[in-house]
Design a protein around this motif. Structure first.
Motif, PDB file in Angstrom:
ATOM      1  N   ALA A  49       0.815  -1.215   0.000  1.00 25.92           N
ATOM      2  CA  ALA A  49       0.000   0.000   0.000  1.00 25.92           C
ATOM      3  C   ALA A  49       0.850   1.266   0.000  1.00 25.92           C
ATOM      4  CB  ALA A  49      -0.918  -0.003   1.214  1.00 25.92           C
ATOM      5  N   GLY A  50       2.177   1.100  -0.136  1.00 27.00           N
ATOM      6  CA  GLY A  50       3.073   2.249  -0.154  1.00 27.00           C
ATOM      7  C   GLY A  50       3.365   2.822   1.217  1.00 27.00           C
ATOM      8  N   ARG A  51       3.142   2.022   2.272  1.00 26.82           N
ATOM      9  CA  ARG A  51       3.382   2.478   3.639  1.00 26.82           C
ATOM     10  C   ARG A  51       4.514   1.640   4.234  1.00 26.82           C
ATOM     11  NH1 ARG A  51       1.065   5.221   7.910  1.00 26.82           N
ATOM     12  NH2 ARG A  51       0.890   4.167   9.924  1.00 26.82           N
ATOM     13  N   ALA A  52       5.645   2.264   4.527  1.00 26.18           N
ATOM     14  CA  ALA A  52       6.831   1.555   5.028  1.00 26.18           C
ATOM     15  C   ALA A  52       6.697   1.315   6.526  1.00 26.18           C
ATOM     16  CB  ALA A  52       8.090   2.353   4.732  1.00 26.18           C
ATOM     17  N   LEU A  53       6.500   0.067   6.907  1.00 24.70           N
ATOM     18  CA  LEU A  53       6.395  -0.315   8.316  1.00 24.70           C
ATOM     19  C   LEU A  53       7.627  -1.110   8.713  1.00 24.70           C
ATOM     20  CD1 LEU A  53       2.668  -1.495   8.337  1.00 24.70           C
ATOM     21  CD2 LEU A  53       3.561   0.707   9.118  1.00 24.70           C
ATOM     22  N   THR A  54       7.977  -1.031   9.994  1.00 23.95           N
ATOM     23  CA  THR A  54       9.151  -1.765  10.476  1.00 23.95           C
ATOM     24  C   THR A  54       8.952  -2.181  11.925  1.00 23.95           C
ATOM     25  OG1 THR A  54      11.558  -1.695  10.699  1.00 23.95           O
ATOM     26  CG2 THR A  54      10.362   0.310  11.270  1.00 23.95           C
ATOM     27  N   ARG A  55       9.673  -3.207  12.349  1.00 23.90           N
ATOM     28  CA  ARG A  55       9.663  -3.612  13.756  1.00 23.90           C
ATOM     29  C   ARG A  55      10.551  -2.634  14.526  1.00 23.90           C
ATOM     30  NH1 ARG A  55      10.512  -7.741  10.489  1.00 23.90           N
ATOM     31  NH2 ARG A  55       8.978  -9.435  10.353  1.00 23.90           N
ATOM     32  N   VAL A  56       9.947  -1.794  15.336  1.00 19.57           N
ATOM     33  CA  VAL A  56      10.719  -0.757  16.018  1.00 19.57           C
ATOM     34  C   VAL A  56      11.149  -1.169  17.421  1.00 19.57           C
ATOM     35  CG1 VAL A  56       9.844   1.206  14.693  1.00 19.57           C
ATOM     36  CG2 VAL A  56       8.553   0.390  16.688  1.00 19.57           C
ATOM     37  N   ILE A  57      10.403  -2.083  18.058  1.00 19.89           N
ATOM     38  CA  ILE A  57      10.753  -2.549  19.405  1.00 19.89           C
ATOM     39  C   ILE A  57      10.633  -4.066  19.451  1.00 19.89           C
ATOM     40  CG2 ILE A  57      10.245  -2.455  21.876  1.00 19.89           C
ATOM     41  CD1 ILE A  57       8.952   0.260  21.453  1.00 19.89           C
ATOM     42  N   ASP A  58      11.726  -4.709  19.823  1.00 17.79           N
ATOM     43  CA  ASP A  58      11.730  -6.149  20.074  1.00 17.79           C
ATOM     44  C   ASP A  58      11.299  -6.341  21.527  1.00 17.79           C
ATOM     45  OD1 ASP A  58      12.558  -8.757  20.905  1.00 17.79           O
ATOM     46  OD2 ASP A  58      13.912  -8.869  19.203  1.00 17.79           O
ATOM     47  N   ILE A  59      10.104  -6.873  21.750  1.00 21.03           N
ATOM     48  CA  ILE A  59       9.575  -6.998  23.105  1.00 21.03           C
ATOM     49  C   ILE A  59      10.419  -7.955  23.946  1.00 21.03           C
ATOM     50  CG2 ILE A  59       7.600  -7.820  24.470  1.00 21.03           C
ATOM     51  CD1 ILE A  59       7.194  -5.057  23.232  1.00 21.03           C
ATOM     52  N   GLN A  60      10.997  -8.973  23.319  1.00 17.48           N
ATOM     53  CA  GLN A  60      11.859  -9.902  24.056  1.00 17.48           C
ATOM     54  C   GLN A  60      13.062  -9.170  24.648  1.00 17.48           C
ATOM     55  OE1 GLN A  60       8.946 -11.493  22.152  1.00 17.48           O
ATOM     56  NE2 GLN A  60      10.514 -10.657  20.784  1.00 17.48           N
ATOM     57  N   ASP A  61      13.662  -8.293  23.838  1.00 22.03           N
ATOM     58  CA  ASP A  61      14.790  -7.470  24.296  1.00 22.03           C
ATOM     59  C   ASP A  61      14.367  -6.531  25.410  1.00 22.03           C
ATOM     60  OD1 ASP A  61      17.195  -8.027  23.235  1.00 22.03           O
ATOM     61  OD2 ASP A  61      17.260  -6.333  21.851  1.00 22.03           O
ATOM     62  N   ALA A  62      13.247  -5.850  25.182  1.00 22.69           N
ATOM     63  CA  ALA A  62      12.748  -4.896  26.172  1.00 22.69           C
ATOM     64  C   ALA A  62      12.425  -5.595  27.484  1.00 22.69           C
ATOM     65  CB  ALA A  62      11.510  -4.186  25.630  1.00 22.69           C
ATOM     66  N   TRP A  63      11.863  -6.797  27.404  1.00 21.30           N
ATOM     67  CA  TRP A  63      11.537  -7.571  28.594  1.00 21.30           C
ATOM     68  C   TRP A  63      12.804  -7.926  29.378  1.00 21.30           C
ATOM     69  CZ3 TRP A  63       7.158  -9.137  31.098  1.00 21.30           C
ATOM     70  CH2 TRP A  63       7.293 -10.154  32.040  1.00 21.30           C
ATOM     71  N   ALA A  64      13.816  -8.425  28.678  1.00 24.85           N
ATOM     72  CA  ALA A  64      15.063  -8.818  29.340  1.00 24.85           C
ATOM     73  C   ALA A  64      15.690  -7.646  30.084  1.00 24.85           C
ATOM     74  CB  ALA A  64      16.035  -9.381  28.307  1.00 24.85           C
ATOM     75  N   LYS A  65      15.699  -6.480  29.445  1.00 21.17           N
ATOM     76  CA  LYS A  65      16.313  -5.297  30.077  1.00 21.17           C
ATOM     77  C   LYS A  65      15.488  -4.793  31.249  1.00 21.17           C
ATOM     78  CE  LYS A  65      18.495  -3.931  25.733  1.00 21.17           C
ATOM     79  NZ  LYS A  65      18.400  -3.048  24.544  1.00 21.17           N
ATOM     80  N   ALA A  66      14.177  -4.773  31.099  1.00 22.76           N
ATOM     81  CA  ALA A  66      13.324  -4.232  32.152  1.00 22.76           C
ATOM     82  C   ALA A  66      13.264  -5.146  33.373  1.00 22.76           C
ATOM     83  CB  ALA A  66      11.911  -4.001  31.612  1.00 22.76           C
TER      84      ALA A  66
END
Length: 328
Positions: A202-219
């Motif tokens: 659709a011409g909309r560039a989406l990306t994975r901006v946050i890896d929840i696994q990474d965020a979970w490990a750090k938090a």
């Protein structure tokens, strides 16, 4: 073999010989005419379908099929009614059901986490950056929502700091994102990959901006693994068909190695059954952290995650950690 709709989701000779012996014993001992493995619209179901399509579960029953449960309420209804005996489900849900007296046993862990925040804004790379933004979250009061809200609490972010938009399914959340009606979405695989592929069309560039696994490990100061879902069976099925349960685990362990080693080939094998395009499945596999770890071996990793999830609300686990009978 049951096919799913588009809205659903979805090693060597010696090892194969061993699995065949186990499967043969299961068939002889249990005489299962038909076995249905139920799974969610998420990555571990790719492993299940691959195992079926490649014959790794042959011999466990005369016929082995896969069917999708569409939402957690359907899963709970199936378990309560006794219509589901073998199923992939969130590990936290399995623990909760076990502690509430429903005889659910965890056979293995099938993913070490497959959640990402997806957005068209590449600057949204932290939970703090989501403040003031609209975020779609699927399955309110179930695993993705519980994990996300626990992370927000750990980062001292109030729910009113974000504009949370709850969606009935990951596909609904992905659709909100693809059409630009929200800033970001919390999505499991393969919904995350589907949103990225459809956004590009659709011409909309989406990306994975946050890896929840990474965020979970750090938090949480825990290892970078979020054992999110696994294979479960009812206690009655286990008692009647223990060799079949062992053969199921062995077949899934072989299948996940093949899936991870050759995502493109695996996607081609399962796409016709899971009802999603092969390019979406191929992209999702490397981001799904697919494994097949026996529940007993995974217990030291599971329990800290369970404790962290129940820290703000013990009812999430049914008031306590499950005892050793829960882990196979």
């Amino acid at each position: 073999m049951t096919s799913m709709t588009r809205r659903g989701l979805f090693t060597g000779v010696a090892a194969l010989g061993c699995a065949g012996l186990l499967a043969g014993r299961a068939r002889a001992d249990a005489a299962i005419p038909e076995l249905t493995v139920w799974g969610p619209p998420a990555g571990p179901s790719v492993t299940v379908v691959h195992a079926i399509e490649t014959g790794r579960l042959r011999g466990i029953a005369d016929t082995v099929t896969f069917r999708a449960w569409r939402n957690p309420d359907e899963l709970r209804a199936g378990l309560t009614s006794g219509t589901m005996n073998v199923f992939v489900l969130p590990t936290q849900s399995a623990a909760n059901l076990f502690n509430r007296g429903l005889d659910v046993r965890l056979v293995n862990v099938m993913t070490n986490g497959l959640l990402h925040v997806v957005s068209a804004d590449p600057a949204l790379t932290s939970l703090e950056a989501l403040k003031g933004r609209s975020v779609a979250v699927p399955f309110r009061n179930d695993t993705p929502d519980i994990i996300f809200r626990r992370l927000l609490t750990a980062r001292n972010i109030g729910e009113d700091d974000l504009d949370l938009r709850f969606a009935g399914t990951p596909l609904e959340a992905a659709q909100l994102l693809a059409t630009g009606r929200i800033d970001a979405a919390l999505l499991p695989e393969p919904a995350a990959s589907a949103s990225i592929v459809r956004g590009a069309m659709a011409g909309r560039a989406l990306t994975r901006v946050i890896d929840i696994q990474d965020a979970w490990a750090k938090a949480m100061d825990l290892p970078p693994a979020l054992p999110q879902a696994g294979l479960g069976v009812t206690g009655a099925f286990l008692e009647a068909h223990r060799p079949a349960v062992e053969a199921l685990h062995q077949g899934l362990a072989q299948a996940v190695e093949a899936v991870n080693a050759a995502p493109a080939e695996a996607a081609g094998i399962v796409a016709g059954t899971v009802g999603l395009p092969a390019p979406v499945i191929r992209q999702a596999i490397p981001h799904s952290n697919l494994v097949a770890t026996r529940a007993g071996a995974a217990r030291p990793v599971l329990e800290p995650v369970f404790k962290a999830l129940a820290d703000t609300d013990p009812a999430i686990l049914g008031g306590k950690l499950p005892d050793s009978a829960f882990y196979l």
